[in-house]
Write a protein that holds these residues in place. Structure first.
Motif, short mmCIF file in Angstrom:
data_model
loop_
_atom_site.label_atom_id
_atom_site.label_comp_id
_atom_site.label_asym_id
_atom_site.label_seq_id
_atom_site.Cartn_x
_atom_site.Cartn_y
_atom_site.Cartn_z
N ALA A 169 0.84 -1.20 0.00
CA ALA A 169 0.00 0.00 0.00
C ALA A 169 0.87 1.25 0.00
N ARG A 170 0.42 2.24 -0.73
CA ARG A 170 1.19 3.47 -0.85
C ARG A 170 0.24 4.66 -0.69
N TYR A 171 0.70 5.70 -0.03
CA TYR A 171 -0.08 6.91 0.18
C TYR A 171 0.79 8.12 -0.15
N ARG A 172 0.14 9.27 -0.30
CA ARG A 172 0.89 10.50 -0.53
C ARG A 172 0.19 11.67 0.13
N PHE A 173 0.98 12.66 0.51
CA PHE A 173 0.41 13.89 1.05
C PHE A 173 -0.27 14.66 -0.07
N THR A 174 -1.38 15.28 0.25
CA THR A 174 -2.13 15.99 -0.80
C THR A 174 -1.43 17.25 -1.25
N HIS A 175 -0.50 17.77 -0.43
CA HIS A 175 0.28 18.94 -0.82
C HIS A 175 1.73 18.74 -0.44
N GLY A 176 2.62 19.27 -1.28
CA GLY A 176 4.04 19.19 -0.98
C GLY A 176 4.44 19.97 0.26
N LEU A 177 3.62 20.95 0.64
CA LEU A 177 3.94 21.75 1.83
C LEU A 177 3.69 20.96 3.12
N TYR A 178 2.80 19.99 3.07
CA TYR A 178 2.49 19.24 4.29
C TYR A 178 3.70 18.50 4.85
N PRO A 179 4.41 17.69 4.06
CA PRO A 179 5.55 16.99 4.66
C PRO A 179 6.64 17.93 5.13
N GLN A 180 6.83 19.06 4.43
CA GLN A 180 7.89 19.97 4.86
C GLN A 180 7.53 20.62 6.19
N ALA A 181 6.25 20.92 6.38
CA ALA A 181 5.85 21.51 7.65
C ALA A 181 5.87 20.47 8.77
N LEU A 182 5.47 19.24 8.44
CA LEU A 182 5.41 18.19 9.45
C LEU A 182 6.80 17.74 9.89
N VAL A 183 7.75 17.71 8.95
CA VAL A 183 9.07 17.20 9.30
C VAL A 183 9.75 18.10 10.32
N GLY A 184 9.31 19.35 10.40
CA GLY A 184 9.85 20.25 11.40
C GLY A 184 9.49 19.86 12.82
N ARG A 185 8.49 18.99 12.96
CA ARG A 185 8.08 18.52 14.29
C ARG A 185 8.97 17.37 14.79
N VAL A 186 9.81 16.84 13.87
CA VAL A 186 10.69 15.73 14.23
C VAL A 186 12.06 16.30 14.62
N THR A 187 12.57 15.95 15.77
CA THR A 187 13.86 16.50 16.23
C THR A 187 14.98 16.01 15.31
N PRO A 188 16.07 16.80 15.17
CA PRO A 188 17.16 16.42 14.25
C PRO A 188 17.75 15.05 14.56
N GLY A 189 17.97 14.75 15.84
CA GLY A 189 18.55 13.46 16.18
C GLY A 189 17.64 12.30 15.80
N ARG A 190 16.37 12.46 16.09
CA ARG A 190 15.41 11.40 15.74
C ARG A 190 15.31 11.26 14.22
N ARG A 191 15.35 12.37 13.53
CA ARG A 191 15.27 12.35 12.07
C ARG A 191 16.46 11.59 11.48
N LEU A 192 17.66 11.84 12.02
CA LEU A 192 18.86 11.17 11.52
C LEU A 192 18.73 9.66 11.71
N ARG A 193 18.27 9.23 12.88
CA ARG A 193 18.13 7.79 13.16
C ARG A 193 17.08 7.16 12.25
#
Length: 1020
Positions: A483-507
């Motif tokens: 199964a595959r999904y996508r965000f309805t707008h490209g701005l959504y993932p960029q705004a959401l990824v800011g909620r993930v801390t840098p260390g957690r994002r790297l891991r």
């Protein structure tokens, strides 16, 4: 969304807000009583207003005589310049009252200061506006209309409604009432948007009539608007209506609207119905169900996602009404790229924006009007868009758009996400790390969760239309579907990824990269691009570079050269993060790969820039092997623009190759050097051996790119030695290998070699097909040099088959190209001279063949040997023959014969002998002509060369005829005719080149005369 409260008539305008009568920009003096009387008359335009109604309006609760009314009417007429005997504005109805008779229009609304900043201000919505206007016309005809505009936040629903009302408000007889729902955190106020709309309607022009009608038919509603009545009247009305039921209120409003719209059309707009109360929905349902005629258009707007998520009853109501065909639902689509361009042109009137700006903004926002406006605002704030010298320009790279997420949009997205359950928020945050599109297993691995639980969350979010939608199932190489999904707008993932801390994002990136590579196994190259991104984000630059190279290889196999350049450029930038030893191992390999891509695109400056950098790096480190590689590719690029410099680079590469220990690299450099020498000096005995060595070395090492290139060299050498069948086959193999490895330069060069070999074999139709195949690719990638060479190959074929008109047209078109490389320009000049000669334009042909530039290039050996030097001298001898200057023709032919003996190529030798035989024949020396014919036959003995053989046989027939050997002459003519037939048959029956070939005098001279059908005579 409030209509402008001004009515215009004639040269006058009545402003209800300021209570002024205007003539142009001038205020016309009126007493307050006179203004009140005029207002009432204008509001009820075309209708009789009795004296009692006017007195009640101007002097409420005051007993006055008709005389005061006459004074006010006289004052109004003077102000308007109206003659009672021939009135333009106010007509007297004797003993009853007055009527306003002038046509009225609503005054044009004053432009809003921020109109240009409205989301998608009037772009891309013409279709929807047309539908709204069509429904309004139906309503005017008495057919009630209910219409809903739906879409997500920022799609432009309110903007569309404002634009529609702005157009509709020009009709002074149209009533407009607008109201909006408000977001609430408890029980919503009943009928809130309807009461707001009704209040605005009762403040608008014509309110007196509406108020009287409401008092008669819907008194329960007037209680809800206390500001309409004095306190004592309100209290009396409230006591009278004590205990009124909801059903009565609904019935009263429905009947009141029907009475009101019996004579006057009404547009009722209710915005943001996703926040509406249930009572408002009940009213909408009743208005939809009633069958009575009404000039009523009800337009509601709502956010479809909010309705689904909250389970709002509006969804069920609309579904029910649609089933009963009582309403229409118009979902607003996202704006297209051209709509974004129109918005930019509208907002920035004086601009010098590149075409790519609209595309970049559209990709960034997916055409959401609100997002578009906010992103453009952000670009202005960041200085990406700036005003310079009176024009708006793109002052910084368009790539900066990718990082633009305005704070206002970020907050809007955060608000949407915060409404979700914590698990859904966490899953979306991880999905944003994966990018715009993601699969369920990837998110599950990152979260260490059961994939079924993750998929349930995604299904729920997609079903509600919350931020994501389901995509097509993704099929892995082993056939597994996920199964595959996508965000309805490209701005959504960029705004959401800011909620993930840098260390957690790297891991997360490291875990995902390792899992993807492990799970895809031998098929990991398919996802090399995403793997490179994850490894780069995880800080594992060695792995990121490895996968960027693999992804670039995949791009090349798909001829996606720009994408390959972007990946390789990124890989080179990451090299600086590696330890010194690793960087020295990666850097030259990446530069060579990038340079080859530029070469494949015909980007000579890019090719030279890249290999100059490689040469400089190699010299600094004493890396002879890489210096030789750089020299070899520089020679290849320079051949198009500076043959002298190409010769020097080739010599440098050849000298360096002698000091190289790697046999594969030596074969690569020396094979190209032999090819270069053949190109400008003709074939030598050991050339083919060098190419065969390169083929064997490439095959042994598994170097398929060198294998493709060495096939191209070998095909050229085989053609030089008149092994045309083998050359065509070798070139065909090279085409397939080059296609497989994505080497477009070699792919095109092999098409050139194959076409030339097929032309020599007399397979003209196949040669033209090979040229067309190569041209499609060259034009697709924009390789201008190869486009020219292949088109001139086509001109060559046409000229050989006497299609001189087409050959001339091609040569002239190519010479008209300002950016034509020097090598192609020389070749086009030769083809121009040959075509002009064939058309009998002798002087023009000579001028073309003896241009100073061409003469110097021939003397300096900076133009290809066979295709240009030999062909030019052959054509010049033909020019002298055409002029009858046999001595000059002989000198040119003998010079050509001496010249071609400097190389081991059979066909040029046969051509020179053929020319001398023709000259000897014209001189009347048949015996000498026979000698030259034998020389020509000996040169091509054992080779297929039908394009030359038929000419030699035709000359032989003429020689024997001159010697009065009729039988030998007929045999030679028959042999020539047979070859001619095979040549013509290589082309389709209807091909114009076949007709021009068979119609040429030299061909007709050898063909048997057409038989005339015998006619039987009847005996008389």
């Amino acid at each position: 969304m409030v209509a402008e409260r001004r009515l215009a008539f004639g040269e006058f305008c009545l402003d209800f807000t300021s209570e002024q009568l205007l003539c142009g920009e001038e205020v016309v003096a009126l007493t307050p009583k006179a203004f009140t009387v005029l207002r009432r008359l204008v509001e009820d335009g075309g209708q009789l207003v009795t004296k009692e109604e006017l007195l009640r309006a101007g002097w409420p609760k005051t007993h006055v005589s008709d005389g005061v009314l006459k004074v006010s009417i006289l004052e109004i007429r003077r102000a308007l310049g109206d003659d009672p005997s021939a009135p333009r504005f106010i007509e007297t109805v004797p003993r009853r009252g007055y009527r306003f008779i002038a046509a009225r229009t609503r005054a044009a609304p004053r432009p809003s200061a921020d109109a240009a900043d409205a989301p998608g201000a009037l772009v891309g919505r013409d279709g929807v506006l047309a539908q709204l206007e069509q429904r309004l016309e139906r309503a005017r005809a008495g057919e009630r209309q209910l219409l809903f505009l739906s879409g997500e936040a920022g799609i432009g629903k309110t903007t569309v409604l404002e634009a529609f009302l702005a157009r509709a408000s020009a009709d002074a007889d149209l009533l407009i009432a607008t109201g909006a729902c408000l977001e609430h955190y408890g029980v919503a106020e009943a009928y809130l948007p309807v009461l707001e709309a009704l209040g605005r309607l009762l403040r608008a022009p014509g309110a007196e009539r509406v108020s009287r009608l409401m008092a008669t038919h819907a008194p329960t509603w007037l209680v809800q608007l206390p500001w309409l009545h004095p306190a004592e009247d309100r209290e009396a009305l409230r006591r009278e209506l004590l205990g009124v039921t909801k059903e009565r209120m609904l019935r009263e409003m429905a009947e009141a609207l029907e009475v009101l719209t019996a004579t006057t059309p009404l547009v009722l707009v209710l915005d943001d119905l996703h926040w509406s109360d249930n009572s408002t929905l009940d009213l909408l349902g009743m208005l939809a169900r009633r069958q009575e005629r009404a000039r009523l258009l009800v337009v509601g707007s709502y956010r479809s996602v909010d309705v689904i998520v909250s389970g709002h009853p509006l969804r069920a109501l609309i579904q029910e009404m649609r089933v009963r065909r009582q309403c229409e639902d118009l979902p607003l689509a996202f704006l297209r790229e051209e709509d974004v361009g129109a918005y930019l042109a509208q907002r920035f009137t004086a601009n010098r924006f590149p075409p790519g700006l609209a595309r970049a903004v559209h990709l960034r926002t997916d055409g959401n009007p609100l997002f578009m406006v906010r992103v453009v605002d952000e670009l202005v704030t960041l200085g990406v868009l700036a005003e310079q010298e009176g024009h708006w320009v793109v002052a910084r790279p368009l790539d900066d758009i990718a990082g633009a997420v305005p704070e206002s949009l970020r907050q809007l997205i955060e608000k949407q996400v915060d409404r979700l359950e914590p698990d859904a928020q966490r899953i979306l945050e991880v999905a944003s790390v994966l990018g715009r599109e993601f699969t369920v297993p990837s998110v599950a691995v990152a979260l260490d969760m059961d994939p079924r639980v993750v998929e349930e969350h995604f299904e729920a979010l997609a079903r509600q239309g919350q931020l994501i939608v389901a995509s097509r199932l993704f099929t892995r190489p082993d056939g597994t579907k996920v199964a595959r999904y996508r965000f309805t707008h490209g701005l959504y993932p960029q705004a959401l990824v800011g909620r993930v801390t840098p260390g957690r994002r790297l891991r997360l990136h490291q875990r995902l990269a390792e899992w993807l590579e492990r799970s895809w196994g031998e098929h990991a190259a398919v996802i090399a691009g995403p793997l490179a991104l994850h490894y780069e984000e995880a800080g594992d630059y060695r792995q990121a570079i490895r996968h960027l190279r693999r992804a670039a290889d995949g791009d090349l196999r798909r001829w996606a050269y720009q994408e390959a350049i972007a990946r390789l450029t990124r890989a080179i930038a990451l090299v600086e993060h590696l330890p010194a030893a690793d960087a020295d191992a990666e850097y030259p390999v990446l530069l060579e790969q990038l340079g080859r891509v530029h070469r494949g695109l015909g980007d000579v400056p890019g090719t030279l820039r890249t290999f100059d950098a490689l040469a400089s790096w190699a010299r600094d480190r004493g890396q002879t092997e890489w210096q030789a590689v750089a020299a070899r590719y520089r020679a290849s690029a320079l051949v198009w623009v500076d043959p002298d410099a190409s010769r020097s680079a080739n010599a440098e590469g050849l000298a360096l190759s002698e000091r190289v220990d790697d046999p594969l690299l030596r074969a690569k450099v020396q094979g190209f050097a032999a090819y270069w020498r053949w190109l400008f000096h003709g074939g030598q005995p050991d050339d083919a051996r060098r190419a065969e060595t390169a083929v064997a070395a490439a095959r042994a090492a598994g170097d398929r790119e060198l294998l493709a290139q060495s096939h191209d060299w070998l095909a050229a050498f085989q053609r030089a030695h008149a092994e045309f069948r083998a050359s065509a086959q070798t070139a065909a193999e090279g085409i397939e290998i080059a296609r497989d490895v994505g080497d477009v330069y070699t792919y095109l060069s092999c098409h050139h070699s194959r076409a030339r070999a097929l032309q020599q074999l007399g397979e003209w139709g196949a040669a033209l097909t090979a040229i067309a195949d190569g041209l499609r690719m060259a034009e697709r990638i924009g390789h201008r040099s190869w486009v020219s060479i292949l088109r001139l190959d086509e001109a060559f074929v046409y000229a050989e088959a006497f299609g001189f008109d087409r050959a001339l047209a091609i040569a002239r078109e190519e010479l008209a190209e300002s950016a034509l490389p020097i090598t192609a320009r020389h070749l086009a000049t030769v083809e121009l001279g040959v075509a002009l000669l064939g058309l009998g334009e002798i002087d023009e042909s000579y001028a073309a063949l003896t241009t100073p530039e061409l003469v110097r290039a021939a003397e300096n050996r900076t133009i290809p040997w066979a295709e240009q030097v030999v062909r030019t001298r052959y054509a010049l001898a033909q020019v002298w023959l055409a002029r009858g200057a046999l001595d000059r023709a002989r000198r040119e032919a003998e010079s050509l014969q001496a010249f071609v003996h400097t190389a081991e190529e059979p066909t040029p030798r046969a051509r020179a002998a053929e020319l001398l035989a023709e000259i000897s024949l014209r001189e009347g020396r048949a015996a000498q002509a026979e000698v030259h014919l034998r020389q020509a036959d000996d040169a091509i003995d054992g080779y297929e060369a039908p394009g030359l053989e038929w000419r030699l046989a035709a000359i032989a027939a003429r020689v024997h005829q001159q010697q009065r050997c009729s039988a030998d002459a007929e045999a030679a003519r028959t042999r020539s005719a047979g070859i001619v037939t095979r040549l013509a048959d290589s082309l389709p029956p209807a091909h114009p080149l076949r007709a021009s070939f068979l119609a040429h005098p030299s061909v007709r001279a050898v063909m048997p005369p057409a038989r005339t059908p015998s006619r039987s005579r009847r005996r008389s």
